[in-house]
Structure formats: structure tokens, C-alpha cells
Design a protein around this motif. Structure first.
Motif, mmCIF file in Angstrom:
data_model
loop_
_atom_site.group_PDB
_atom_site.id
_atom_site.type_symbol
_atom_site.label_atom_id
_atom_site.label_comp_id
_atom_site.label_asym_id
_atom_site.label_seq_id
_atom_site.Cartn_x
_atom_site.Cartn_y
_atom_site.Cartn_z
ATOM 1 N N LYS A 33 2.867 43.942 97.656
ATOM 2 C CA LYS A 33 2.881 42.563 96.377
ATOM 3 C C LYS A 33 3.225 43.393 94.661
ATOM 4 N N ASP A 34 3.742 44.985 95.508
ATOM 5 C CA ASP A 34 4.456 45.180 93.491
ATOM 6 C C ASP A 34 5.208 44.428 93.881
ATOM 7 N N LYS A 35 6.039 44.665 95.109
ATOM 8 C CA LYS A 35 8.045 44.212 95.367
ATOM 9 C C LYS A 35 7.371 42.997 94.447
ATOM 10 N N ILE A 36 6.351 41.935 95.495
ATOM 11 C CA ILE A 36 6.530 40.436 94.729
ATOM 12 C C ILE A 36 6.686 40.042 92.933
ATOM 13 N N ARG A 37 5.588 41.527 92.621
ATOM 14 C CA ARG A 37 5.639 40.841 91.188
ATOM 15 C C ARG A 37 7.511 41.647 90.095
ATOM 16 N N GLU A 38 8.015 42.334 90.910
ATOM 17 C CA GLU A 38 9.332 42.754 90.536
ATOM 18 C C GLU A 38 10.360 41.904 90.772
ATOM 19 N N TRP A 39 9.821 40.964 92.171
ATOM 20 C CA TRP A 39 11.227 40.070 92.569
ATOM 21 C C TRP A 39 10.541 38.661 91.630
ATOM 22 N N ILE A 40 9.805 38.667 91.097
ATOM 23 C CA ILE A 40 8.709 37.290 90.163
ATOM 24 C C ILE A 40 9.344 37.818 88.905
ATOM 25 N N VAL A 41 9.386 39.071 87.987
ATOM 26 C CA VAL A 41 9.995 39.252 87.083
ATOM 27 C C VAL A 41 11.850 39.213 86.867
ATOM 28 N N SER A 42 12.689 39.295 88.141
ATOM 29 C CA SER A 42 13.642 39.325 88.388
ATOM 30 C C SER A 42 14.139 38.325 87.899
ATOM 31 N N VAL A 43 13.611 36.978 89.147
ATOM 32 C CA VAL A 43 14.310 35.719 88.960
ATOM 33 C C VAL A 43 14.114 35.330 87.916
ATOM 34 N N ALA A 44 13.043 35.378 86.939
ATOM 35 C CA ALA A 44 12.946 35.485 85.605
ATOM 36 C C ALA A 44 14.000 35.201 84.420
ATOM 37 N N LYS A 45 14.139 36.922 84.884
ATOM 38 C CA LYS A 45 15.334 36.924 83.488
ATOM 39 C C LYS A 45 16.553 36.939 83.925
ATOM 40 N N PHE A 46 16.650 36.475 85.382
ATOM 41 C CA PHE A 46 17.975 35.844 85.746
ATOM 42 C C PHE A 46 18.240 34.204 85.599
ATOM 43 N N SER A 47 16.596 33.646 85.765
ATOM 44 C CA SER A 47 17.043 32.011 85.649
ATOM 45 C C SER A 47 16.684 31.408 84.101
ATOM 46 N N GLY A 48 15.960 32.490 83.312
ATOM 47 C CA GLY A 48 14.911 31.847 81.994
ATOM 48 C C GLY A 48 14.426 31.641 81.862
ATOM 49 N N VAL A 49 13.636 31.061 83.254
ATOM 50 C CA VAL A 49 12.442 30.331 83.498
ATOM 51 C C VAL A 49 11.408 31.861 82.786
ATOM 52 N N GLU A 50 10.505 31.282 81.578
ATOM 53 C CA GLU A 50 9.031 31.926 81.187
ATOM 54 C C GLU A 50 7.917 32.144 82.650
ATOM 55 N N VAL A 51 7.411 33.231 82.934
ATOM 56 C CA VAL A 51 6.394 33.202 83.609
ATOM 57 C C VAL A 51 5.496 33.129 82.385
ATOM 58 N N TRP A 52 4.568 32.255 82.784
ATOM 59 C CA TRP A 52 3.215 32.705 81.780
ATOM 60 C C TRP A 52 2.398 33.173 82.082
ATOM 61 N N SER A 53 2.471 33.500 83.948
ATOM 62 C CA SER A 53 0.710 34.069 84.566
ATOM 63 C C SER A 53 1.192 34.157 85.463
ATOM 64 N N PHE A 54 0.945 35.030 86.657
ATOM 65 C CA PHE A 54 0.768 34.466 87.659
ATOM 66 C C PHE A 54 -0.215 35.860 88.225
ATOM 67 N N ALA A 55 -0.626 35.159 90.437
ATOM 68 C CA ALA A 55 -1.585 36.134 90.527
ATOM 69 C C ALA A 55 -0.773 35.829 92.107
ATOM 70 N N VAL A 56 -1.130 37.302 92.774
ATOM 71 C CA VAL A 56 -0.533 37.658 94.295
ATOM 72 C C VAL A 56 -1.655 37.904 94.737
ATOM 73 N N MET A 57 -1.960 37.091 95.560
ATOM 74 C CA MET A 57 -3.434 37.252 96.612
ATOM 75 C C MET A 57 -2.819 37.560 98.350
ATOM 76 N N ASP A 58 -3.281 37.468 98.948
ATOM 77 C CA ASP A 58 -2.885 38.362 99.944
ATOM 78 C C ASP A 58 -2.350 37.356 101.452
ATOM 79 N N ASN A 59 -1.966 36.229 100.607
ATOM 80 C CA ASN A 59 -1.135 34.963 102.027
ATOM 81 C C ASN A 59 -0.595 34.308 101.056
#
Length: 69
Positions: A33-59
Motif C-alpha cells: 500500500k505504501d508503494k502504491i501511495r508513492e506511485w500515485i504521488v509520483s504520477v500526479a507530479k509527472f502528469s499535473g493531475v491534482e489528487v484530492w483524495s484516495f483510498a488504497v484497499m486490499d484489492n
């Protein structure tokens, strides 16, 4: 069968979901889950998309993103 593409909105806010096939629990461990969160942040920075909220569940995961003009 895949769902048809939705309408794209100028300066839009979107709810994005992604899920694992066969309901596999691939995101169950905290380290993954931590790696997925890091990925979300890095893709958002790269693309210019603003992530307002997110939830990483088990599946699956959910994101609310703003796509600026």
C-alpha cells in the motif's frame, strides 16, 4: 465487456477506480500500500493531475482527481 468511455469535462473532477482481477488481495500488506501511495504521488507530479483524495484497499483503489485546464 468493458464499459464505454465517459465524457471528458474541461477542468473536471473525476472518481477513478481500479481493481485486481479475481478479487485477489494483492494490496493487503502495508508495504505494498505504501508503494502504491508513492506511485500515485509520483504520477500526479509527472502528469499535473491534482489528487484530492484516495483510498488504497486490499484489492482495489479509489481516487478523486482534478484535471486542470
Amino acid at each position: 465487456m468493458a464499459r464505454k468511455n465517459r465524457v471528458s469535462v474541461y477542468d473536471g473532477i473525476y472518481h477513478v477506480t481500479a481493481r485486481i482481477a479475481n478479487r485477489a488481495m494483492l494490496f493487503a500488506e502495508d508495504e505494498v500500500k505504501d508503494k502504491i501511495r508513492e506511485w500515485i504521488v509520483s504520477v500526479a507530479k509527472f502528469s499535473g493531475v491534482e489528487v484530492w483524495s484516495f483510498a488504497v484497499m486490499d484489492n482495489h483503489l479509489h481516487l478523486f482527481v482534478h484535471v486542470p485546464p
